[in-house]
Every structure is written in structure tokens, then in C-alpha cells.
Design an enzyme around this catalytic site. Structure first.
Site, PDB file in Angstrom:
ATOM      1  CB  THR A 185      -1.000  -0.011   1.395  1.00  0.00           C
ATOM      2  OG1 THR A 185      -0.102   0.164   2.322  1.00  0.00           O
ATOM      3  CG2 THR A 185      -1.866  -1.272   1.340  1.00  0.00           C
ATOM      4  CD  GLU A 329      -5.039  -2.624   2.532  1.00  0.00           C
ATOM      5  OE1 GLU A 329      -5.342  -2.221   1.350  1.00  0.00           O
ATOM      6  OE2 GLU A 329      -4.299  -1.992   3.413  1.00  0.00           O
ATOM      7  CE  LYS A 437     -14.454  12.191  13.448  1.00  0.00           C
ATOM      8  NZ  LYS A 437     -12.928  11.400  13.846  1.00  0.00           N
ATOM      9  CD1 TRP A 442     -18.366  12.780  12.367  1.00  0.00           C
ATOM     10  CD2 TRP A 442     -18.352  10.993  11.160  1.00  0.00           C
ATOM     11  NE1 TRP A 442     -17.600  11.887  13.294  1.00  0.00           N
ATOM     12  CE2 TRP A 442     -17.477  10.744  12.505  1.00  0.00           C
ATOM     13  CE3 TRP A 442     -18.394   9.821  10.481  1.00  0.00           C
ATOM     14  CZ2 TRP A 442     -17.060   9.525  12.994  1.00  0.00           C
ATOM     15  CZ3 TRP A 442     -18.041   8.585  10.741  1.00  0.00           C
ATOM     16  CH2 TRP A 442     -17.295   8.436  11.965  1.00  0.00           C
TER      17      TRP A 442
HETATM   18  P1  ADP Z   1      -3.383   3.225  -1.847  1.00  0.00           P
HETATM   19  O1  ADP Z   1      -3.716   4.109  -2.872  1.00  0.00           O
HETATM   20  O2  ADP Z   1      -3.140   3.795  -0.529  1.00  0.00           O
HETATM   21  O3  ADP Z   1      -2.258   2.108  -2.018  1.00  0.00           O
HETATM   22  P2  ADP Z   1      -5.395   1.682  -2.520  1.00  0.00           P
HETATM   23  O4  ADP Z   1      -5.520   1.980  -3.883  1.00  0.00           O
HETATM   24  O5  ADP Z   1      -5.738   0.259  -2.047  1.00  0.00           O
HETATM   25  O6  ADP Z   1      -4.394   2.298  -1.493  1.00  0.00           O
HETATM   26  O7  ADP Z   1      -6.743   2.674  -2.176  1.00  0.00           O
HETATM   27  C1  ADP Z   1      -7.908   2.265  -1.378  1.00  0.00           C
HETATM   28  C2  ADP Z   1      -8.492   3.369  -0.869  1.00  0.00           C
HETATM   29  O8  ADP Z   1      -9.011   4.208  -2.153  1.00  0.00           O
HETATM   30  C3  ADP Z   1      -9.948   3.074  -0.384  1.00  0.00           C
HETATM   31  O9  ADP Z   1      -9.915   2.681   0.889  1.00  0.00           O
HETATM   32  C4  ADP Z   1     -10.751   4.180  -0.576  1.00  0.00           C
HETATM   33  O10 ADP Z   1     -10.582   5.179   0.542  1.00  0.00           O
HETATM   34  C5  ADP Z   1     -10.239   5.065  -1.836  1.00  0.00           C
HETATM   35  N1  ADP Z   1     -11.189   4.596  -2.848  1.00  0.00           N
HETATM   36  C6  ADP Z   1     -11.213   3.828  -3.743  1.00  0.00           C
HETATM   37  N2  ADP Z   1     -12.125   3.560  -4.901  1.00  0.00           N
HETATM   38  C7  ADP Z   1     -12.689   4.702  -4.269  1.00  0.00           C
HETATM   39  C8  ADP Z   1     -13.998   5.285  -5.019  1.00  0.00           C
HETATM   40  N3  ADP Z   1     -14.769   4.780  -5.906  1.00  0.00           N
HETATM   41  N4  ADP Z   1     -14.650   6.214  -4.158  1.00  0.00           N
HETATM   42  C9  ADP Z   1     -14.049   6.774  -3.078  1.00  0.00           C
HETATM   43  N5  ADP Z   1     -12.877   6.483  -2.610  1.00  0.00           N
HETATM   44  C10 ADP Z   1     -12.216   5.398  -3.382  1.00  0.00           C
END
Ligand code: ADP
Length: 542
Positions: A185, A329, A437, A442
Site C-alpha cells: 500500500t 487489501e 468533524k 460529520w
Molecule cells: P493506496 O492508494 O493507498 O495504495 P488503495 O489504492 O488500495 O491504496 O486505495 C484504497 C482506498 O482508495 C479506499 O480505501 C478508498 O478510501 C479509496 N477509494 C477507492 N475507490 C474509491 C471510490 N470509488 N470512491 C472513493 N474512494 C475510493
């Protein structure tokens, strides 16, 4: 009593084997890093993947060893991908957009033995190579003619390297729970965390992605994954497309609007997938040049929330959208906003309301929302809670990190805040760390961003919570205007007024030249919070 069915371990290389046998002549087209368009097919990909397996085996790469790829979406990357997994080694996709120190940290944490890379990334790797003691050799995805001089240890051109074997090799077999791939990640908070996929989880995830209400492609379709192989297996497309025999078109190193448009057009692409920033570039290019894409049927968009105005722009072009949510994940598919009955009949704004949700999960993903104490919350479309998930392609632990990440029912906390309605449609309102917040209530930063970006002069919008003496936190709207356009604070607020609850209205608007992004294309809120650390609201003194 046990069933009397065959023991047929779910192994990733069975996918490319199936593609070669049943869809062998189906094309895989790439805009190569060297420049020209390259064409191959699933049979040749399988044959060359076997050479990769054989060659790695000869180099002493064994079950469980990590082999990194730092590379664009190309046919060679796909071959290497299956070749690495085909001997039970672990294909570790590294995101080249990370800072060089993060790349070094990740390679060391994974203890990668081999690094396979593109010409593009040689300079970055040369700078950090002396900090990578576990790496024994570098393989560059190119041929002899394009291979540059490099200081990288034992560097060899991929084409020369696989030419040293004859391909007379058999995939290895092992338990389906064996690790197949890993992906860290991006670690916008704390160190990156290693997600370790298994053969079984990848195969099951491919089947989830193949569902018509998921990515929506079939053997007769053409898929262009703009989303990189290093971004959670290009959302599973590296497995799902070959498993169905879908034609693949890889964009290589060129992800700008004009280049992506050209490939979508010339290869008659029907399905494509990527993050909103990519679609913004494409739509801008198409609008500026009055272009259409008559063959394109479906744009899958995820990674960040898809703004309503973007959904509308694609619908206006006659292209369906599928808004998706997921995370590294989760392999990564979590939910997709297909229109199921009775919503398929909806028109206008009501239809957009559903398309804009993050959608419902395919079979294989279970969700729940809970309060901070872990108590289940209702699926009423209104109550926000922490979104938690479970399934056969969801992480139960991180690589070499001794931490419990599941709750007592075995659910993983996604870090997202969401509502779920009675039909299972989920709507992300925020990351739990980004939610604003205000006076104990929220406010969704995502909702405000989506609304602001609908203003015709706005290129991108980000909302952060800033300290307020009375309310604790209030929303600050940060705007990047489209080139050559202008709008004032009052114009933007007037545009938003009446479309959201009064108390959700941002207390101020700040204009910036550029909004920072993470390595996976999300708005980098930590950097914005830093940038606006000293900011205080004009109304804060009151
Ligand atoms: P990273 O970019 O940190 O490696 P990921 O690509 O796994 O992690 O990102 C996952 C996160 O991206 C999700 O938990 C969520 O917060 C955000 N995310 C993914 N798709 C969407 C979506 N369609 N709308 C809003 N948030 C999204």
C-alpha cells in the site's frame, strides 16, 4: 463425507494456460516503451511466460522467492508476471511513482532477489541500487538494440535473457494457498504495508471480476487497463481478461489524454478502466478536439470517487460508466455500481444518484458498517459507519507485520466511512482520517469535492478540515481552476449553495496552482494539511 470432485488447485498459471489453449489467437496489443505498437497473442504470451519460468528456475529462483517488477503495462510485463508465479515465486509489483527512498524500503522489506524493469526506470534504480543488497540481478524489458549502458548489477536485456532457454518447461504445481503476488500500500500514513495475494485468492478474484455486473467484459470485448499492473493487479484485469479471452490493449508509458484516446480509437476498445484523473485528461482532450469514441461501451472508474459531472460527460458521449470501489487489501474489487432492478429503469438525476454510489459487492465480498465500538449499523442509506469487509480475496494480515487486522468476526476495517442502503448499494463518504468533524457531526469531504468539481471553471477540488475555535473543525475548499478559466470564492459558494445542507457549506475557498496526488492518483490530503497548517478561517476570530 467429502465430495467426489477432482483436486484442481486454483493456480494463476492455469489462467494463461486456458487463454493459450482456448483463446490462443486473441490479441494483446501494446504501445511499447520503445515507441511502436507491438502485437502478440495469448498463445505467444504463454509460451514466453514458460521461458521466464524456465530461466528463473535456472537462476535458482525458488518457491516463495520474491521477484520485483517496476514496469508499465506491456506484454512483456504480463509474460514475466505469469512466468514468475508459474514456479511459485512471488511477483512483487512495485509502484515506480513512489519516492526512490520508499521504493528502496519496499524492495528491502520484501527482500526481492531479482528486479525486472522498463527502460524508463533505470535512472531511478541506478540511484538506489547500492542500497538494495538482496537484489542479485536486473532484467530490463527490452531487446539488445535498445539496451543502454547501465551500472545495474548483472543487467541484461529481457529478450536476450529468455533467448537462453528453449521453453520446454512445465509449470510447477503446489498448494493453491501459496503466495503468488505482493503489492505494498502506498503508505501515505506510516510505512508501506505488504499485501500478499495467494494463487487461490487471485483466481477467485478473477471470477468475481468476470461477473457481467463487475468489469462487464467478455471474450468478444477489448479491454484497455489504464490502471497499472502495479496498482493491485490492474484491478484484477491481468487475471480476468486472459481468463475470459478478452483482447487486451496496454498503454505502456503514455497515459496522457491524447495517447489513451488514440489507442481506444484505433484498437476499437470496448472497455477501459482507470482512476478519475486519467478520465479527466481523456475527457479534456476529447472536448478540446470534438472527438467521439463510437466503440467504447464501458468506463470502469475507481481509486477515488468519480465526480457526478464526469459520469454525465461519459453518458453524454454514449458511454456507460461503472463506478467501483476497492483497495489493495481486497485484490482490489469491493463494490461496483451496476444498475440492478428496479434501478435500471431510472432516468435523469435519479439514475445518476445510483451510478454515483460506489455500488454493491459481487459474490465473494461481504460488508458491514459499524460504529467506533464495533456495533453493527443499519443499511438504511443514511447512517454512516466504519466500513468493514471479509472474503476469500481480502487480506487477513500484512507481510512481516505482527499486527491483528481483523475484528472478532474476521472483518477487515477498510479505513473508509460509508453508508449502505437496503439494496446493498454502498456510498463512501470519506476516509476515516479525512472526515470533517464539525461540532460533533460529520461532514463528508468527498461529497463537497464532487459538488465543487461540477462548477464549469473547476479542474479539481479538495476539502480538508481546518481547526475552528467554535466548531472544532470546519471545511476548507481548495480549488484548482481549469487553465484559462476564472471564478471567485463567491461564484463557487453560490454554485454549491442549496445543493447541500447549510452547515456543510465550506467556510472558505482557497485557490492553488496544483493539487498534490499520491502515487496511486488520490488527492494527497496530508500534503494539503501541511500546506494549510498556518491557515485560519476569516470567521474564526468570532
Ligand atoms: P493506496 O492508494 O493507498 O495504495 P488503495 O489504492 O488500495 O491504496 O486505495 C484504497 C482506498 O482508495 C479506499 O480505501 C478508498 O478510501 C479509496 N477509494 C477507492 N475507490 C474509491 C471510490 N470509488 N470512491 C472513493 N474512494 C475510493
Amino acid at each position: 463425507m467429502l465430495g467426489l470432485m477432482q483436486d484442481w488447485p486454483l493456480l494463476c498459471h492455469r489462467i494463461i494456460e486456458h487463454a493459450a489453449e482456448v483463446h490462443g489467437t486473441q490479441e494483446v496489443v501494446t504501445r511499447s516503451v520503445e515507441g511502436p505498437i507491438h502485437r502478440t497473442n495469448y498463445r505467444q504470451i504463454r509460451d514466453r511466460a514458460l521461458k521466464v519460468s524456465q530461466r528463473l528456475d535456472r537462476d535458482g529462483i525458488k518457491l516463495g522467492d520474491r521477484v520485483a517488477t517496476i514496469a508499465w503495462n506491456t506484454w512483456r510485463h504480463l509474460e514475466a508476471w505469469y512466468g514468475i508465479m508459474g514456479i511459485g515465486a512471488i511477483c512483487h509489483t512495485v509502484n515506480p511513482r513512489l519516492f526512490p527512498e520508499q521504493i528502496a524500503w519496499i524492495i528491502n522489506h520484501a527482500e526481492d532477489r531479482v528486479v525486472m524493469t522498463d527502460l524508463t526506470f533505470i535512472p531511478i534504480l541506478e540511484k538506489i541500487a547500492d542500497k538494495l543488497p538482496t537484489v542479485e540481478r536486473y532484467i530490463v524489458f527490452t531487446d539488445k538494440a535498445h539496451m543502454p549502458q547501465t551500472t545495474l548489477k548483472n543487467a541484461v536485456a529481457y529478450e536476450d535473457w529468455i533467448a537462453e532457454v528453449d521453453g520446454n518447461f512445465k509449470w510447477k504445481t503446489f498448494d493453491e494457498n501459496t503466495a503468488a503476488a505482493m503489492c505494498y500500500t502506498s503508505g501515505t500514513t506510516g510505512d508501506p504495508k505488504g499485501v500478499l495475494y495467494s494463487h487461490r485468492s487471485n483466481v477467485l478474484h478473477a471470477l468475481m471480476a468476470n461477473n457481467g455486473d463487475s468489469l462487464g467484459a467478455n471474450a468478444a470485448d477489448t479491454m484497455l487497463p489504464v490502471v497499472p499492473l502495479f496498482h493491485a493487479n490492474s484491478w484484477g484485469i491481468a487475471f480476468s481478461a486472459p481468463s475470459m479471452g478478452t483482447k487486451l490493449v496496454f498503454p505502456g508509458a503514455k497515459l496522457d489524454g491524447a495517447s489513451v484516446y488514440e489507442l481506444l480509437d484505433t484498437e476499437k476498445v470496448t472497455h477501459t478502466a482507470g482512476v478519475p484523473t486519467v478520465w479527466l485528461m481523456l475527457l479534456n482532450h476529447m472536448a478540446a478536439n470534438k472527438l467521439t469514441l463510437p466503440h467504447l461501451r464501458m468506463v470502469v472508474c475507481g481509486g477515488s470517487a468519480m465526480p457526478r459531472s464526469m459520469i454525465q460527460s461519459f453518458l453524454d458521449l454514449g458511454v456507460a460508466v461503472r463506478h467501483a470501489w476497492g483497495m489493495t487489501e481486497m485484490s482490489p474489487i469491493g463494490t461496483l455500481a451496476a444498475l440492478k432492478p428496479p434501478f435500471a429503469e431510472l432516468k435523469g438525476e435519479a439514475r445518476l444518484d445510483i451510478l454515483q454510489t460506489q455500488g454493491y459487492p459481487p459474490f465473494g465480498v461481504q460488508m458491514k458498517i459499524t460504529d467506533d465500538a464495533g456495533k453493527d449499523l443499519p443499511w438504511d442509506g443514511k447512517t454512516f459507519g466504519r466500513l468493514k469487509v471479509s472474503g476469500p480475496a481480502v487480506s487477513k494480515a500484512y507481510f512481516r507485520l505482527d499486527a491483528e487486522i481483523l475484528d472478532e468476526d474476521g472483518y477487515f476495517d477498510t479505513g473508509d466511512v460509508a453508508t449502505i442502503d437496503a439494496h446493498g448499494y454502498m456510498r463512501i463518504t470519506d476516509r476515516s482520517k479525512d472526515v470533517i468533524k464539525s461540532g460533533g457531526e460529520w461532514i463528508s469531504s468527498i461529497d463537497l469535492e464532487n459538488l465543487a468539481v461540477g462548477h464549469p471553471a473547476v479542474a479539481e477540488a479538495a476539502v480538508i478540515g481546518v481547526y475552528h475555535p467554535k466548531w472544532d473543525e470546519r471545511p476548507l475548499l481548495i480549488i484548482q481552476l481549469k487553465q484559462g478559466q476564472s471564478a471567485t470564492r463567491e461564484d463557487i459558494l453560490k454554485f454549491m449553495d442549496g445543493k447541500i445542507a447549510k452547515w456543510w457549506m465550506p467556510d472558505d475557498v482557497a485557490f492553488v496552482d496544483g493539487i498534490p496526488h499520491t502515487a496511486t492518483g488520490k488527492i494527497l490530503k496530508t500534503a494539503l494539511r501541511d500546506q494549510f497548517k498556518a491557515y485560519s478561517f476569516p470567521n474564526a476570530a468570532a
